[in-house]
Every structure is written in C-alpha cells, then in structure tokens.
Design a protein around this motif. Structure first.
Motif, PDB file in Angstrom:
ATOM      1  N   TRP A   1      40.232 -17.473 -40.735  1.00 52.72           N
ATOM      2  CA  TRP A   1      39.547 -16.106 -40.687  1.00 52.72           C
ATOM      3  C   TRP A   1      39.284 -15.920 -38.913  1.00 52.72           C
ATOM      4  O   TRP A   1      39.189 -16.830 -38.493  1.00 52.72           O
ATOM      5  N   GLN A   2      39.240 -14.505 -38.729  1.00 49.32           N
ATOM      6  CA  GLN A   2      39.033 -14.342 -37.273  1.00 49.32           C
ATOM      7  C   GLN A   2      37.702 -14.435 -36.863  1.00 49.32           C
ATOM      8  O   GLN A   2      37.055 -13.490 -36.802  1.00 49.32           O
ATOM      9  N   ILE A   3      37.403 -15.721 -36.489  1.00 49.61           N
ATOM     10  CA  ILE A   3      35.685 -15.890 -36.109  1.00 49.61           C
ATOM     11  C   ILE A   3      35.822 -16.029 -34.629  1.00 49.61           C
ATOM     12  O   ILE A   3      35.447 -15.251 -34.096  1.00 49.61           O
ATOM     13  N   GLU A   4      36.344 -17.243 -34.277  1.00 52.23           N
ATOM     14  CA  GLU A   4      36.229 -17.525 -32.817  1.00 52.23           C
ATOM     15  C   GLU A   4      37.369 -16.517 -32.115  1.00 52.23           C
ATOM     16  O   GLU A   4      36.987 -16.204 -30.865  1.00 52.23           O
ATOM     17  N   SER A   5      38.445 -16.095 -32.511  1.00 52.56           N
ATOM     18  CA  SER A   5      39.255 -15.227 -31.902  1.00 52.56           C
ATOM     19  C   SER A   5      38.532 -13.951 -31.657  1.00 52.56           C
ATOM     20  O   SER A   5      38.886 -13.310 -30.487  1.00 52.56           O
ATOM     21  N   LEU A   6      37.853 -13.140 -32.438  1.00 53.97           N
ATOM     22  CA  LEU A   6      37.109 -12.150 -32.262  1.00 53.97           C
ATOM     23  C   LEU A   6      35.865 -12.227 -31.227  1.00 53.97           C
ATOM     24  O   LEU A   6      35.645 -11.380 -30.040  1.00 53.97           O
TER      25      LEU A   6
ATOM     26  N   MET B   1      28.872 -30.035 -34.007  1.00 53.47           N
ATOM     27  CA  MET B   1      29.662 -30.339 -35.208  1.00 53.47           C
ATOM     28  C   MET B   1      29.605 -28.936 -35.986  1.00 53.47           C
ATOM     29  O   MET B   1      30.688 -28.425 -36.683  1.00 53.47           O
ATOM     30  N   TRP B   2      28.793 -27.992 -35.726  1.00 50.11           N
ATOM     31  CA  TRP B   2      28.717 -26.742 -36.310  1.00 50.11           C
ATOM     32  C   TRP B   2      29.834 -25.856 -35.806  1.00 50.11           C
ATOM     33  O   TRP B   2      30.462 -25.048 -36.474  1.00 50.11           O
TER      34      TRP B   2
ATOM     35  N   GLU C   1      20.242 -14.667 -38.445  1.00 51.51           N
ATOM     36  CA  GLU C   1      21.141 -14.127 -37.178  1.00 51.51           C
ATOM     37  C   GLU C   1      22.663 -14.240 -37.468  1.00 51.51           C
ATOM     38  O   GLU C   1      23.211 -15.507 -37.948  1.00 51.51           O
ATOM     39  N   LEU C   2      23.444 -13.388 -37.780  1.00 50.57           N
ATOM     40  CA  LEU C   2      24.702 -13.249 -38.056  1.00 50.57           C
ATOM     41  C   LEU C   2      25.689 -13.587 -36.925  1.00 50.57           C
ATOM     42  O   LEU C   2      26.950 -14.215 -37.118  1.00 50.57           O
TER      43      LEU C   2
ATOM     44  N   PHE D   1      28.576 -15.562 -35.465  1.00 47.66           N
ATOM     45  CA  PHE D   1      28.172 -16.652 -34.912  1.00 47.66           C
ATOM     46  C   PHE D   1      28.631 -16.841 -33.607  1.00 47.66           C
ATOM     47  O   PHE D   1      29.037 -17.916 -33.006  1.00 47.66           O
ATOM     48  N   ARG D   2      28.704 -15.844 -32.608  1.00 48.67           N
ATOM     49  CA  ARG D   2      28.724 -15.938 -30.993  1.00 48.67           C
ATOM     50  C   ARG D   2      28.071 -16.836 -30.424  1.00 48.67           C
ATOM     51  O   ARG D   2      28.734 -17.902 -29.536  1.00 48.67           O
ATOM     52  N   SER D   3      26.799 -17.192 -30.679  1.00 49.48           N
ATOM     53  CA  SER D   3      25.974 -18.141 -29.887  1.00 49.48           C
ATOM     54  C   SER D   3      26.440 -19.560 -30.264  1.00 49.48           C
ATOM     55  O   SER D   3      26.260 -20.439 -29.139  1.00 49.48           O
ATOM     56  N   VAL D   4      26.858 -19.864 -31.490  1.00 53.81           N
ATOM     57  CA  VAL D   4      27.261 -20.986 -31.707  1.00 53.81           C
ATOM     58  C   VAL D   4      28.565 -21.512 -30.786  1.00 53.81           C
ATOM     59  O   VAL D   4      28.417 -22.598 -29.969  1.00 53.81           O
TER      60      VAL D   4
END
Length: 638
Positions: free
Chosen positions: A577-582, A565-566, A396-397, A547-550
């Motif tokens: 990189w725009q991970i959490e901001s997206l 931790m993840w 799952e991406l 990784f939205r569910s994380v």
C-alpha cells in the motif's frame, strides 16, 4: 500517532472565518431531512432514552448474553465442560436461558449479543419471546414440583425439579434476564430496514427448500440401511427437513434410513447457517437513505460559496451517493454515506461553524435510531473538537499536504532533486495546459473522460472522503483540469482539482499513461504551482499522507523503540500500500502539514469502521456481481 481526545478550545485556521447565514432564507430542504436539535437518541453518548434504572437493565441483559456466549464457546472447545453442560440440559436438570454447549448455540447467542449491543428493537423482541417462553416452562415445572403426587395429578407431578439446586439457579437467572429486558425496554430503539421481515421470510423459505433438497440427496447417497430401497425420495426429504428443524428427528419414524454421523453433522451445520442467515436478514440495519437531491446540492453549493475556504475537502461533500442532514436553520449540514451499518461522514460539516452542532446532533440521532455506527473520516482539528463535545473520540490518521503558491520555489539546495526531475521532463518536450472545466468543449471533455477511464488502475473508482467520483459534470465547471502532452502533441496524463473556496484547489484525480515519462505527475503539479496566478489560485491541497508523523519522527535521532518499531511496521506494509511513498511524494514540495482525524464513538467499533471506510474508498469490495456487469465510468449524469 495515537488516540487523542479533543476537548480544548477551538483552534483558528489560517483562512478567514466566513459569516453565517441561511442560503435560502429558511431551514426547509428538499430531499434532505430537517431535524431539530436535542431530539432522539443522539443527546447523550450512550444514546439512552430512559432512566438510569432502564440503562442498567439494558446493560445487564447485554452482559448476560456476553457471558452466555463465552461459556457456550468455551464448552465447545473444553470437552469435559461441554459434557457437563449437555448432561445438565437433559433429564431433570435445567440450564439458564440460551446456555447450551456447542459452536452453533455460541454463534446464535453471539449474534443476539451483537444486535442487542446495537440496541436493535427486533433483537429485544426475539429475546423477550424466547426467554419468556423459557421462563414460562420454568414456572410450570416449579409449580409441578410442589404438586402432590396423587392419582388425579400424576401427570402434573414433578418433584424431581425442586430436588436440584441448579434448577432454581437457572430459574432465577432466566427471571432476572426477562426482568432486565422489561426494565430496559426503552433502551432498545434502533429500527431495522422495513424490508427485513419480507427478506427474512424469503431467506427462510428458499433456504429451507434448498438445504432440505441437499439433505435429501446426501441421505439418498449415503443411506446404508438394508431396506434403503423402501425409502422413497419424499421420505428422505422429510428426514432432511426434520433434522434441519429439530436437529435430532425420531429415528423410529424412518426405519429405512441409516446415515453416517458426518451426514447428520453436515445437515445440522446447514441448519445453523440457515438460522444465522435468517436472523441476519431480520436484524440488518437500514442500508440506504435518500441521496443528495438537486435542491440539496444547490443549498450545499451556496454554503460552499460562503464558507468553502474553511475546509479543503468541502467540495467532496457534493458526491451524489451521499445523504445530507441539515441544521434547523439551514446554515450547516453533515453529508454522509451508510456503508455496512456505519454512518460515515467525511471532512468537516459544511457551513457556519456556529451552526455545526445543529447538524451534528440530528446526524448522531439518526445513526442511533437506525442502529448505525457514527464515524467521521478526515475531519480537521477544529471540527474534531466540536465532534468531541458530542461524545466522539479522535484518532489522528495523518496529515494533508497544503502548498502556498506564493511561497513555493524550485530554488535552493533542498529542492535540487525536484528541480532536476522537473527540468528533465521539460527537456523531453512535455507541456501542460491548464483550463477550468467550463472552458473545455464537450468533444474534448469526452476524449479526456475516455483517457482517464482507460488509465484508471483497476475497474473500481476509488475515493470517498477526498475524491469527487465524477468528471465532466456540467455542475463542476469551476474545477481545474491539467492536460499534459508529449513532444508529439499526444495526451499522456491528466490532473483534476476541485475548488477550495475562491482561491484554492484540492486534488481530486490523477491519471497518466503507463508508458509516459517518469516524474510526469510532479512536473504537472509544479507547473500548476508556478502558473497559479493564471487562474487566481493561492493555495493547493495535495495528497493525504497517512501516518505522516510516524515516518517523520521515527527517522529522527532519539526516537523511542516503540516509535521505531511502528515506523518499521508501516514501512513493511508500504510494499503493498502507498503509505510511505505518498508521504515522500508530498514532502518534496515542502508543504504545510494539516492534521486530519477519524472520529468514533467506541473503540470496539474501530474494526467495523475501518472495513466500512475501506469499502467506501474502493479498497475493499463486498461480495456481489462480477465487476464487468456493473462497471461505472467517471462521467456522471442525473
């Protein structure tokens, strides 16, 4: 977040299922390939063509090379072990095929291990030739060891060979390896590019010329022999060539040449690099296949007209650098791109889900035929289940944000921040115009192309699985353009959406002037959602949140230490990189989250797939010409 295997029954999407049908009445295509089901090496997960005995033979050959590679690397760093191996490779001692101490031999055996693991036919042929010659030498030595030492046969008398048990062990292991190659010959079916022999020859000839000249210059500059003046350039060049080829030329033939040890080591390193470059050129996978042709595009558009509402990423299959494989009936297709030896598909197969297996099987068969690694980016759960039945695993991406326009509202306490930002931009005098691409005059579209190109972040056009990669093409008339103007009537931002069935849109492109008001993109998205009835849109697909569910579960009470931790690790990398901001940017619209998966065959291929996906999406670049020499604009013409 983690690896999951999708093997349950198919899940139903909210959208209605389309009915199957051949868009043109038959299964024949233009530039695409029509392939029957069940043929080629795509029938099983391992892609084996022969019997169980053949597969065991191939597995033994690959594991032998892995063990040899490990010992070679270990002997390179473990001094005493390396010295023992070198001693056993000289005089009357023999070692098995490819077992020699040093980084050079380890790198050589590693390359053969990787290519054999990918079932390359060329690697099998090379191993058979080299191991066959080694076995022949063992046979000659074994026969000579039992030949009586008389005056007539002194030259063929070699009793020392049979006096060392190690020699017989090496003989047996080499014979087993050759036997395994012959037994598993049907398992090594992957074809290389047709240009590989010519390319390898060019690399070898040009590389040998360049490295030998460099070696000659090094020898001339560091020659400490008292008679160095008696060594002409031609003699120094011959010395460099012989050291490149043999690694240790006969010093008696070059009396006027004496070089420091580091020069000989440098030349030997150049020789190893050249050998690896030649092998890489000889074993490389086929890089390019036929891109989507006009006839293929017409058929894909016909399938999208019938089944396009199933997948919000379906329209992105029309990217013209992709290739297409059709099912025998023509009712389904898989579009993909080969990047770095990875056959990378994106989204769900196009067409009737009942016909998807007929397109997936030939796609997998072609990948294995050419030694490509099959992978899928951004598949839905329904498609992931069908891919799983063909031997692929799922990871799952993240999730795709989908907003139902009828349910969207700015009212309520939860939307207070979004409502205030929207009203602030609106009070600043900004307005939005919404039009289909077909309704935009050509001169206005040229201005939009120019502005979008100027506002792009960097020279590389990013996107593959969730971007069309072109703007203003006449064939994309049903795409929707949002233009945002400031109070003075100047264009400050653009958004472009591709069709998602008859009543949906999927975000393709976002560009804005860096000097414009903050929150401009959110303002434009809200304008689209509130005015969606003007263009008959009921659902909009926004950005993909990796990784939205994380992020969501990791912030809740009771989250475990591993999850926290993840989440912390992802938050740290979100600085670059725009991970959490997206995720945060999408969550403000209170969307429906649809999971997206990456499909792969082997876990060991994940790093390679990740690099290929990064290159396809434009985040990584392979070495090549400078950007200014091949900058591509958004406008695309055939």
């Amino acid at each position: 977040m983690g690896e999951v295997r999708l093997t349950s029954a198919e899940t139903e999407r909210k959208t209605d299922r389309g009915t199957g049908g051949d868009p043109n009445g038959n299964g024949k295509t233009g530039g695409g390939r029509e392939t029957g089901q069940g043929n080629g090496p795509g029938n099983s997960r391992e892609g084996g063509r022969g019997s169980a005995r053949s597969r065991r033979g191939a597995a033994f050959a690959v594991w032998y090379l892995r063990a040899v590679t490990f010992i070679n690397f270990l002997s390179a760093v473990w001094v005493s072990l390396g010295q023992d191996l070198r001693r056993h490779s000289t005089a009357d001692f023999y070692t098995p095929y490819l077992l020699t101490a040093g980084f050079a031999s380890a790198a050589f055996s590693l390359l053969l291990t990787v290519t054999m693991g990918r079932r390359k036919r060329a690697a099998w042929i090379l191993n058979l030739v080299l191991s066959g010659l080694t076995l022949l030498a063992f046979l000659v030595a074994a026969v000579a060891s039992f030949t009586p030492c008389s005056g007539v046969t002194d030259d063929f008398c070699y009793p020392e060979f049979r006096s060392h048990a190690q020699n017989w062990v090496a003989f047996a292991l080499t014979a087993l390896f050759v036997g395994a190659l012959l037994l598993g010959r049907r398992e090594f079916y992957a074809k290389g590019d047709r240009s590989n022999p010519l390319l390898a020859s060019l690399v070898a000839s040009i590389g040998l010329l360049v490295t030998s000249l460099v070696a000659a210059l090094l020898v001339g500059a560091t020659n400490t022999d008292p008679d160095a003046g008696d060594a002409p350039f031609l003699a120094r060049w011959r010395y460099g060539v012989m050291r490149l080829i043999t690694l240790a030329p006969d010093g008696k033939a070059y009396n006027a040449i004496t070089t420091p040890g580091w020069v000989d080591v440098t030349i030997n390193v150049m020789s190893t690099v050249l050998l690896l470059a030649v092998l890489f050129a000889a074993f490389r996978s086929r890089r390019a296949v036929d891109p989507i042709g006009e006839h293929d595009e017409e058929k894909l558009r016909a399938l999208l007209a019938k089944h396009g509402d199933r997948d919000s990423l379906g329209y992105f299959s029309l990217r013209r650098e992709k290739s297409v494989i059709w099912s025998p009936t023509g009712k389904a297709a898989v579009t993909y791109r080969v990047v770095g030896g990875v056959s990378l598909a994106s989204g769900d197969p196009i067409g009737d889900p009942e016909a998807w297996p007929g397109a997936i099987e030939p796609w997998l068969a072609e990948a294995r035929e050419h030694g490509w690694v099959p992978a899928v980016m951004g598949a839905s759960e329904e498609a992931g289940q069908i891919y799983a039945r063909h031997g692929l695993d799922a990871l799952e991406l993240g999730d795709e944000a989908i907003v139902e326009t009828a349910e969207f509202t700015l009212e309520g306490r939860a939307m207070r921040t979004v409502r205030q930002a929207y009203n602030r931009v609106k009070r600043a005098g900004y307005t939005v115009r919404i039009r289909r691409h077909a309704d935009i005059p050509s001169d206005e579209m040229d201005v939009l192309l120019l502005r979008a190109d100027d506002w792009r972040d960097g020279a590389t056009e990013r996107g593959f699985s969730m971007a069309l990669g072109r703007l203003g093409d006449p064939g994309d008339g049903q795409c929707v353009m949002l233009e945002c103007f400031d109070g003075d009537g100047a264009l400050r931002a653009v958004l472009s959406f591709v069709p998602w069935g008859p009543k949906g849109l999927s975000l393709d492109l976002m560009r804005r002037d860096r000097d414009s008001e903050n929150g401009l993109m959110e303002f434009m998205v809200i304008e689209l959602l509130e005015r969606s009835k003007e263009i008959g849109v009921t659902q909009v697909s926004l950005n993909f949140a990796m990784f939205r569910s994380v992020f969501e579960r990791g912030s809740k009470l009771g989250a475990g230490p591993v999850l926290r931790m993840w989440r912390s690790l992802l938050s740290f990398f979100s600085r670059w990189w725009q991970i959490e901001s997206l995720y945060r940017a999408n969550a403000k619209y209170r969307p429906i989250w649809e999971p997206r998966f990456m499909l792969f065959e082997k876990s060991s291929d994940l790093l390679r797939i990740g690099i290929a996906a990064g290159r396809a999406e434009g985040f990584l670049e392979a070495p090549g010409l400078p950007k200014w020499m091949h900058r591509r604009h958004l406008e695309s013409k055939r």
